[in-house]
Enzyme design. Structure first.
Site, mmCIF file in Angstrom:
data_model
loop_
_atom_site.group_PDB
_atom_site.id
_atom_site.type_symbol
_atom_site.label_atom_id
_atom_site.label_comp_id
_atom_site.label_asym_id
_atom_site.label_seq_id
_atom_site.Cartn_x
_atom_site.Cartn_y
_atom_site.Cartn_z
ATOM 1 N N HIS A 1 4.148 61.373 -32.444
ATOM 2 C CA HIS A 1 5.131 61.513 -31.357
ATOM 3 C C HIS A 1 6.524 61.550 -31.970
ATOM 4 C CE1 HIS A 1 6.892 61.212 -27.411
ATOM 5 N NE2 HIS A 1 7.528 60.097 -27.742
ATOM 6 N N CYS B 1 6.302 61.950 -21.443
ATOM 7 C CA CYS B 1 6.260 62.738 -22.674
ATOM 8 C C CYS B 1 4.853 63.177 -23.056
ATOM 9 C CB CYS B 1 6.866 61.939 -23.829
ATOM 10 S SG CYS B 1 8.487 61.253 -23.450
ATOM 11 N N HIS C 1 13.094 66.768 -28.939
ATOM 12 C CA HIS C 1 12.114 66.226 -27.984
ATOM 13 C C HIS C 1 12.189 67.032 -26.680
ATOM 14 C CE1 HIS C 1 9.489 63.797 -25.791
ATOM 15 N NE2 HIS C 1 9.972 62.590 -26.022
#
Length: 618
Positions: free
Chosen positions: A419, A266, A457
């Site tokens: 995040h 990520c 995401h």
């Protein structure tokens, strides 16, 4: 700021597309803070998104329902009838014998063990095939998906419709459009930039995490044998996770410079950004295109993350809310009572430029990136669990900002792009890091944004979504709230954090530094320090002096006007991406190689060869 000899990597262009819309011109950011905008800005955002979505006229209702996280649309696959295969136990079809009529063309050769094939005609066109009783049967069927929320590109917007995209996986289509958007947002012709630098002073760093897993990439190739079809000649090459960079080099920029596809779960966007920043700071490159593109909304990828209990399933969303129907619009809930993240697609790119070249060209400045920090977690029990590395990256990023712009700016004019993956574990571990770093640096009320609550995401480009949003915050002074949660969860460490449930209009003057944070599977932690245009311009003024900075500011007027012309067209839906397929190919016969340089036709400056790379004489 005292060291004026360092090269500051400036953000002179940015672009891309996610569930909120187009990044350039702050369109996607404006969609996030739509209710906090004035009437004119709101109407402009609605009109631009309507055009992008192919709507007739400005349709606010359609724009609102067709953007951000929402229920999966059938343009990907039907979430209520996703394709799959069911393995059936052996059955006695007719008196203990399993028989099928099979054409000669479809008959396996050689026959599987235990099979018999009896020809039914002299030409061998049809056979009666008898299978052993223990032979299992695989039957195609459709089933509902356990996860039906996703961060999809705006309804009606198909990237492949904007250029000749035949056989291109969706992720590579998005790379072409995202990189083109970033380049065009500069207001500078790429050909003009190329003539001021050597070919190897340009670089492109871009990748995807999951590779290209749809039918035109690895997905189609890996499924071919099980589906009884042959792979195409393009699927393997197109599937590579380095292809986003390769496509940009070959079809957007025509670049002969450095290139790489750096992957870090990520944190992938920040890994690529770090390489670009280091290249410019070292003086090795003058211009670097950095980004990532990801198109992971395919059943197999969703099944994989769901099997890890990482995604917010329909069942868990309903259980969480005590309702009979899931609220797909609120599937992604960073720092609230949540049950998993929401998978998304995105393409995000920025153009980094050395400050001296930016002044020469009169480039716009949207921000600057003085540093990106990456640290692993050390020994750990679970490879997917968070660890210690993110403490280091966050502390170093904040420490850099305090060193360069001072304690008061960090305390009162900085914000965090979390995040914020929307998992119960992340909300605790990440907020604890923020709270402890805030305590160490004397920060009492740190604004925290979590853009995944809007766009989901997107894996590799996730921090690109954060960066594009941060540039919007620098421009408008509004920190997007986490509007998908009713309250901050009780186990979140929020004593020194300001996690707004609605937009926080803190003002442009109080938005000087952004900290982009990423926590990736496997211990891939990264945090970037990003400065606002005002901070970057202050550095340039001190480094180059009033006279040169005034001339630079004057030159920016032309650049800004050219960029606005592009944005005006893009707001009408006319993206016209750069796609130079087969054009301007270098004639290798005309390459001139000498002892001290190599000259490439079409470029103004030759590439020097006698570089000691800083070693001096051995």
């Amino acid at each position: 700021m005292t060291n004026h000899s360092s090269v500051l990597p400036l953000i002179v262009g940015f672009g891309g597309f996610n569930a909120a819309g187009r990044s350039s011109g702050h369109q996607a950011y404006s969609r996030m803070v739509l209710e906090s905008l004035g009437v004119n800005e709101r109407n402009q955002t609605i009109a631009g998104l309507s055009a992008l979505m192919g709507l007739k006229g400005a349709d606010e209702e359609a724009v609102l329902s067709g953007t951000l996280v929402r229920r999966l649309e059938t343009r990907f696959f039907d979430p209520e009838a996703a394709p799959g295969v069911k393995k059936l136990a052996p059955v006695d079809a007719v008196k203990g014998v399993n028989q099928y009529l099979v054409s000669g063309k479809e008959l396996p050769n050689p026959l599987p063990a235990g099979w018999t094939a009896e020809p039914l005609d002299e030409g061998g066109k049809q056979f009666r095939v008898t299978l052993p009783q223990e032979q299992a049967v695989f039957v195609e069927h459709n089933t509902p998906m356990a996860v039906q929320a996703a961060g999809q590109l705006p309804t009606g917007f198909e990237p492949g419709d904007h250029y000749r995209s035949q056989h291109h996986p969706r992720g590579l289509q998005m790379s072409i459009l995202g990189a083109s958007d970033a380049v065009k947002s500069m207001g500078l012709a790429w050909s003009e930039i190329v003539q001021l630098v050597t070919p190897d002073q340009i670089a492109v760093y871009s990748s995807s995490v999951m590779s290209q897993l749809d039918a035109t990439g690895f997905g189609g190739m890996m499924q071919a044998r099980q589906r009884g079809v042959r792979p195409t000649s393009k699927q393997l090459a197109m599937g590579l996770n380095t292809m986003p960079a390769d496509f940009i080099n070959a079809y957007v920029l025509g670049s002969l410079g450095a290139t790489a596809g750096i992957a870090g779960a990520c944190a992938t966007f920040l890994y690529n950004l770090r390489q670009g920043v280091e290249d410019i700071r070292s003086g090795r490159r003058k211009v670097v295109i950095v980004g990532s593109a990801e198109a992971p909304i395919v059943p197999e990828v969703m099944d994989g993350y769901a099997a890890m209990s990482a995604l917010a399933t329909d069942a868990n969303l309903m259980k969480l809310d005590g309702v009979a129907t899931p609220d797909y619009r609120r599937a992604s809930r960073p720092f609230g009572d949540n049950c998993g993240f929401t998978l998304a697609e995105s393409s995000q790119y920025v153009v980094l430029m050395a400050d001296d070249l930016a002044l020469e060209l009169g480039a716009q400045v949207f921000g600057a990136v003085p540093g990106v920090y990456v640290n692993a977690d050390g020994y750990k029990k679970s490879i997917s669990a968070p660890g210690a590395g993110n403490y280091i990256t966050m502390a170093k990023a904040v420490g850099l900002a305090q060193t360069l712009v001072g304690e008061q700016v960090v305390k009162h004019q900085s914000f965090v792009q979390a995040h914020g993956s929307s998992t119960p574990q992340n909300r605790v571990t990440e907020s604890r890091i923020f709270d402890r770093v805030a305590e160490a640096f004397g920060i009492e009320s740190w604004p925290v944004a979590a853009v995944k609550s809007y766009v989901g995401h997107s894996l590799g480009p996730a921090s690109g979504d954060q960066l594009a949003t941060s540039l919007g915050i620098f421009a408008k002074g509004i920190v997007p709230g986490v509007k998908t949660i009713a309250k901050v969860a009780d186990d979140v460490f929020a004593q020194r954090l300001s996690i707004g449930l609605s937009d926080q209009n803190v003002g442009v003057d109080n938005c000087s530094v952004a900290f982009l944070n990423s926590k990736g599977f496997g211990g891939n932690n990264a945090t970037a320090t990003v400065f606002s245009p005002s901070i970057a311009n202050g550095y340039l003024l001190k480094k180059y002096g009033k006279e040169r900075f005034a001339a630079y500011s004057s030159a920016q007027e032309k650049t800004t006007a050219a960029a606005q012309s592009y944005l005006d067209e893009a707001d009408k839906g006319a993206l016209n991406p750069i796609y130079e397929f087969g054009n301007n190919i270098v004639d290798e016969e005309k390459i001139q190689i000498q002892r001290d340089s190599i000259r490439i036709p079409g470029f103004e400056f030759e590439i020097p060869l006698l570089n000691d790379e800083g070693y001096g004489e051995f």
